[in-house]
Design a protein around this motif. Sequence first.
Motif, PDB file in Angstrom:
ATOM      1  N   ALA A 159       0.836  -1.202   0.000  1.00  0.00           N
ATOM      2  CA  ALA A 159       0.000   0.000   0.000  1.00  0.00           C
ATOM      3  C   ALA A 159       0.870   1.252   0.000  1.00  0.00           C
ATOM      4  N   ALA A 160       1.963   1.233   0.754  1.00  0.00           N
ATOM      5  CA  ALA A 160       2.842   2.403   0.832  1.00  0.00           C
ATOM      6  C   ALA A 160       3.428   2.736  -0.530  1.00  0.00           C
ATOM      7  N   SER A 161       3.820   1.691  -1.294  1.00  0.00           N
ATOM      8  CA  SER A 161       4.417   1.958  -2.603  1.00  0.00           C
ATOM      9  C   SER A 161       3.381   2.568  -3.546  1.00  0.00           C
ATOM     10  N   VAL A 162       2.138   2.082  -3.473  1.00  0.00           N
ATOM     11  CA  VAL A 162       1.081   2.670  -4.300  1.00  0.00           C
ATOM     12  C   VAL A 162       0.835   4.116  -3.885  1.00  0.00           C
ATOM     13  N   LEU A 163       0.836   4.350  -2.570  1.00  0.00           N
ATOM     14  CA  LEU A 163       0.614   5.697  -2.043  1.00  0.00           C
ATOM     15  C   LEU A 163       1.644   6.679  -2.571  1.00  0.00           C
TER      16      LEU A 163
ATOM     17  N   ALA D 141       3.073  -4.115  -7.074  1.00  0.00           N
ATOM     18  CA  ALA D 141       1.933  -3.302  -6.659  1.00  0.00           C
ATOM     19  C   ALA D 141       1.126  -2.834  -7.866  1.00  0.00           C
ATOM     20  N   PHE D 142       1.823  -2.539  -8.982  1.00  0.00           N
ATOM     21  CA  PHE D 142       1.118  -2.112 -10.191  1.00  0.00           C
ATOM     22  C   PHE D 142       0.159  -3.198 -10.665  1.00  0.00           C
ATOM     23  N   LYS D 143       0.659  -4.440 -10.656  1.00  0.00           N
ATOM     24  CA  LYS D 143      -0.175  -5.560 -11.102  1.00  0.00           C
ATOM     25  C   LYS D 143      -1.384  -5.717 -10.186  1.00  0.00           C
ATOM     26  N   MET D 144      -1.147  -5.600  -8.871  1.00  0.00           N
ATOM     27  CA  MET D 144      -2.238  -5.704  -7.899  1.00  0.00           C
ATOM     28  C   MET D 144      -3.293  -4.635  -8.168  1.00  0.00           C
ATOM     29  N   LEU D 145      -2.821  -3.401  -8.410  1.00  0.00           N
ATOM     30  CA  LEU D 145      -3.742  -2.288  -8.588  1.00  0.00           C
ATOM     31  C   LEU D 145      -4.555  -2.458  -9.858  1.00  0.00           C
ATOM     32  N   SER D 146      -3.900  -2.883 -10.932  1.00  0.00           N
ATOM     33  CA  SER D 146      -4.649  -3.041 -12.171  1.00  0.00           C
ATOM     34  C   SER D 146      -5.592  -4.237 -12.047  1.00  0.00           C
ATOM     35  N   GLY D 147      -5.182  -5.266 -11.280  1.00  0.00           N
ATOM     36  CA  GLY D 147      -6.071  -6.392 -11.009  1.00  0.00           C
ATOM     37  C   GLY D 147      -7.300  -5.939 -10.229  1.00  0.00           C
ATOM     38  N   THR D 239     -10.830  -2.115  -1.219  1.00  0.00           N
ATOM     39  CA  THR D 239     -11.125  -3.483  -0.811  1.00  0.00           C
ATOM     40  C   THR D 239     -10.596  -4.483  -1.831  1.00  0.00           C
ATOM     41  N   ALA D 240     -10.862  -4.208  -3.119  1.00  0.00           N
ATOM     42  CA  ALA D 240     -10.392  -5.110  -4.169  1.00  0.00           C
ATOM     43  C   ALA D 240      -8.875  -5.204  -4.160  1.00  0.00           C
ATOM     44  N   PHE D 241      -8.222  -4.075  -3.898  1.00  0.00           N
ATOM     45  CA  PHE D 241      -6.765  -4.042  -3.863  1.00  0.00           C
ATOM     46  C   PHE D 241      -6.222  -4.908  -2.719  1.00  0.00           C
ATOM     47  N   ILE D 242      -6.820  -4.754  -1.541  1.00  0.00           N
ATOM     48  CA  ILE D 242      -6.382  -5.559  -0.389  1.00  0.00           C
ATOM     49  C   ILE D 242      -6.632  -7.042  -0.661  1.00  0.00           C
TER      50      ILE D 242
END
Lengths: 297, 297, 297, 297
Positions: A159-163, D141-147, D239-242
Amino acid sequence: MKSRVHLLMAGDPERGGLASRCFDACLMALIVANVIAVILESVEGIFLHYRELFYTFELFSVTVFSIEYILRLWTCTETPDYHGAVLGRVRYAFTPMALVDLVAILPFFLPILIPMDLRFVRAARLLRLFRLLKLGRYSYAFKMLSGAFQRSKETLAVAASVLVVLLIFASSLMYYLEHEAQPEAFSSIPQAMWWTIVTLTTVGYGDVYPVTPAGKLLGSFIAVMGIGMFAIPAGVLATAFIEEIQKKGSKTTREEETTVSPQEETIALLERLDALHDKGVLSDDEFLAQKERILKR
Amino acid sequence: MKSRVHLLMAGDPERGGLASRCFDACLMALIVANVIAVILESVEGIFLHYRELFYTFELFSVTVFSIEYILRLWTCTETPDYHGAVLGRVRYAFTPMALVDLVAILPFFLPILIPMDLRFVRAARLLRLFRLLKLGRYSYAFKMLSGAFQRSKETLAVAASVLVVLLIFASSLMYYLEHEAQPEAFSSIPQAMWWTIVTLTTVGYGDVYPVTPAGKLLGSFIAVMGIGMFAIPAGVLATAFIEEIQKKGSKTTREEETTVSPQEETIALLERLDALHDKGVLSDDEFLAQKERILKR
Amino acid sequence: MKSRVHLLMAGDPERGGLASRCFDACLMALIVANVIAVILESVEGIFLHYRELFYTFELFSVTVFSIEYILRLWTCTETPDYHGAVLGRVRYAFTPMALVDLVAILPFFLPILIPMDLRFVRAARLLRLFRLLKLGRYSYAFKMLSGAFQRSKETLAVAASVLVVLLIFASSLMYYLEHEAQPEAFSSIPQAMWWTIVTLTTVGYGDVYPVTPAGKLLGSFIAVMGIGMFAIPAGVLATAFIEEIQKKGSKTTREEETTVSPQEETIALLERLDALHDKGVLSDDEFLAQKERILKR
Amino acid sequence: MKSRVHLLMAGDPERGGLASRCFDACLMALIVANVIAVILESVEGIFLHYRELFYTFELFSVTVFSIEYILRLWTCTETPDYHGAVLGRVRYAFTPMALVDLVAILPFFLPILIPMDLRFVRAARLLRLFRLLKLGRYSYAFKMLSGAFQRSKETLAVAASVLVVLLIFASSLMYYLEHEAQPEAFSSIPQAMWWTIVTLTTVGYGDVYPVTPAGKLLGSFIAVMGIGMFAIPAGVLATAFIEEIQKKGSKTTREEETTVSPQEETIALLERLDALHDKGVLSDDEFLAQKERILKR
C-alpha cells in the motif's frame, strides 16, 4: 541477593509476590506522573509558577529510573538468555526495552556530559516523553499494536508503494495546473504534496485548495478515486489491531470448536456403547453390529 | 387501587390494555414536546416572544412529571424486585430509570430549595434536556445502543489507551516542531492536542495546521498512519450497533445450524431411552420397539 | 393501432424490435440533453448568449414529453393492470413513473395556466431537473439504489432515531459551552446543530468550531465517539447498494451451491449402484448390502 | 547476439542470470532518479542553482531510455508473440509497456522536431513523470492495482452513474437555495458541484459552504445520506486491492475445503475401478481385492 532483586523486578506477579506487584505499580505511577509533568511543563503559566517543583520531580525521577536501569543491568544475568557477566549484559543492553530505559535517563545526563546549545536541550526535554514507552513492559495494548503491525506488514508495504506513486502523480499534476494561479500555495511539487495528503486523507484544513476550473476538476477526480488508497494503511492497521484484541477472547472458543479427532470420537462412542451393553440395553448381536459400524467409519 | 395504577404505568401493552397504551403515548408526546421547547427557547427571538407560554408549559410539564415520579415510587412495591415499603422504594429510587425521572424534575425544584447564582440556573435549564432519556423506557434504539456499548466495552477500553498514547506523542512532537513558528496555535502540548484530534478524526476545521516543512512532513505521516486508530472507537461502536439491530432476525437461524454426527445422536438417544426404561416410563416391549427404530435409522 | 404504439413504448426490446429500441434511445438522449441544458443555463454567460436556443429546445422537449405522456396515458389500457377506459387510466396516472412524466412537463404549463410570481417560476425551472428521473424507466442503477433502500429501511430508521438524539444532545451541550464565547456561531441550539453535523460527518468546513477549552474538550469527545454513528446511514446504504449490484452475479452461483436434497442424492446413488450391478461389478449380495446402506441413511 | 540482448532485457531473473538482474536494477534506479529530478526541478531555488546538472542528467537519461527503447524494439521479434520483422515490431510498439517507453522519451524529442510554444514545453516536462510508469514492468503493486481495477470494473461503473445523478441533483438544489445569498460561490450549477464534491468526500476545505438556513438543512441531509455513495468507488477499489494482495496466500486453502460425502466417494471409486478392470489394467483378483477394500471403508 541478586536473584531476589531480579525476581522483584521481573514483573512476574505469580512468582514475585506482593512486593513485586507493589514495585511495578510504583514505577508505573512514576512513569505516568512524568508524562503528565512533561505535558504540564509545556503550559507556560504552569511552568513559570512551579519551576522548582518540576526540577525537583525531574531529579527524583531520573534518580529512580537510573537506579532501576543499573539494577536491571546488574540482575539481567539471572535470565538464561543473557548469561555471561560482560557479554550477556551487553546483549541485554541492546534489547528494545533496555534501550527505552536508557533513552529515558539520557536526556538528563547528556547535557551534563557534553556541552550543547540550547536547541538541543529543548529536544532532549522532548525525549523524556519516551519514558511513556517504559510502560510497554506492562502494557497489553502495546503488545496488541505491535502484533497488528507485524501481521499487516506486507499489505502496508505494498500500500505504501502505491501511495507514493499516487502522491507523486497527483501532486505533480496539481502543481502544473495550479502553479500559475497560486504561486504561493503550489510553489513546487513537494509543496503540492501537502495539498494531496490533506485532501486524500479527507482532513481538508482549507489552507490550500484548487481555484482554477481545471484544478477543481482534477482535484475532484483525484479525491473520489484516491481517498480509498490513502485509507488503506490506516484501515489495515485498525482492522489488524481489532482482530488482535479479539483473538485472545476467541482462542478458548476456537479450541472448543476444533472438531474432536475421529480416533478420539471412535473411542468415546465405543465407551458409551459398552456402557449400554453392560447395562443390558443392547443384546450381544446388536452391540457387535453397532461396534462394527463405528469401527468401519 | 395501587396495583391498577402500577399496571397502567408498567408499559406492558398486553396486560395494561388501551388505557396503558394511551398513558404511554401521552407521556412520550409530552417528553418530545419538552425537548422541542428547550431547543426553541434557545432561539432568542422565539424565547422573548413566547416567554409566558414557555413558562406555563414548563410548569405543566414539571407537575405531570412530578406526579408520575411520585406514582412510580408509590407503586413500585407491586414488583417482586422492590418489595418492602421503605427499603424496596429506596432500592427502586436508585435504578437508572428512576434517577432519570428524578433528574427530569430536579432542575425546577433545586433553584427554589437552595439559593443559587445565575450561572447554575442556566446549567439547570440544560438538565431539562435529560428528560429525553425518559424515552429510554419505551425506546428500542436505546436498548440497541446500550447493548452495543456492552458488547464492545473491552475493545473500546484497549483502543482508548492506544488513543491516549498516540494523542500524547503526536501532540508533543507537533508542539516541539510548530511552537516557534506558531506560538499562538501551538502554545502548549494540551493546545496541540486539539490539532491532533481535529486531524486524526479527519474533521480538519482549518483553525490550526502545521506551517513549517518539518511539521507538515510529520503531520502527513501522523495523518496517514493514525487516522485508522482514531476511527476505531467510532467504527467498533457503529458495527456493534448494526449487529445488535440485525441480531434478532438471525437468532433462530443459528440454532438450526448446530449439527451432530448421526452415530453420536444414535448413542445419545439410546442413553435417554434406557433412562426412561429404567424409570419404568416405558414397558419392555415399548422399549424394544423404540430401540429397533433408533438402530434402524 | 393502440396496441402497436403501446408495444413501441413499452421498453421491451425483445417484443418491440428495432423501432422500440430506437424510440427508447431517442428519448434517453433527449432527457440527457435536457439535464445538460438545465446545467448550462445556470451559467450566466452561456444563458445570456444562447437564450433563444435554450427556449426553442425547451419548447421542443416539452412538446415531445407531452406527446409521450398523452400516448402513454392513451395506451396504458393495453396492460392488464390498468384495464378500464377511465379507472384504469386514473390508476396508471398515479403510478410513480407516470407522476414523474407529469412533473417533467408541468413546470412549463403551470405558469401559463395560473399566474405566478417570479420566485415560483425559478423553482419551476428547477423542477425540469426531475426529468432526469424519467431515465429511471431504463436505468439499472436506479433499481439497484431503490433496492438498497428497501433492504436497509429498518436499520436506517433505528439509526436515524439515534442520530436525532445524539444531534440534540451534542448541539445543546455545545450551545451552553460556546454560546457566551461565540454568540454569533452558537446563537441557538438549531444553529449549534450545524456545527454538530459538519463535525460528525467529518466534513469540517471551518466556519464554526469550538474556541473555549471546555468546548474543545467536549467537541473532541463527541467527535471521537460520535463519528461512527453519523457514518451508519451512509455506510449501511453504500453496503446495501454494493450487495445489490453483486447479488445478480452470484445468483446463479448460489443455485449451484444449494446442497442437493437427500432424496435426490439417494436416487442418484442408487442409479449409479444399479449401473455397477448391471455391469457385473458388484455381486447380488454386495449390491443388496450397499443398497441397504444407502436406503438406511 | 539479438537473443542474448533480449534475454538480458526480458526481466526474467531465472534465465537472465546476474547480468539481467543488474541491468534491471540500474534501469529502476535511473527511473527513480528521474522522478526525483522532476520533483526537485519544481523547487525554484534548487532548479536555478543546479540548472546545468539537471540538463546533463536529462540528456543522459533520454539517451539511456532511447537506447533501451530501440533495443527492445529490435529484440522483440525473439518473442513468439511478436514474430515478423515489420508487423511484429509494429504490434509490439502498440503494447502498453512499449507506449510508456515511447512517452518517456518523446517529451525530449518532440520540441526539437516540431516548433512549439512555451506552454506546451512545460506540459512536456510533466510528461517526464510518466517515466515512473516504466517501473510497472517490474512492480508487483502495479499488477495488484490493475487487477483490483479489473475486478471492480462493473461495480465502479454502476457507482459512477449513481454518483453523477447524485452530483447533479445535490448541486442543482444547492445552487437554487444558495445562489442569491452567495452569488460568487454558487454562481452556477457547475460551480455548486465543487461544493458537492468537497462535502460528500468529507474533505470540507471551507472555501464554499451553505450560509442560509435552508441551504444548511439541505446540506446536512445530503451529507448524512450521500457520503456513503461517494465513498463507494474509493472503498470498492481499496477493498479489491487488499483482496488482490491477500488472494495469493489463500488459494491453496480453498482447494482443500471442498469435501464429498463418503457414499458418493465409494461409488465414484468403484466406477473408476471398474473402468480400470474393463480396460484390463487390473486382473480379476486384483479387482476383487481392491473392491473389498473400498466397500469395507
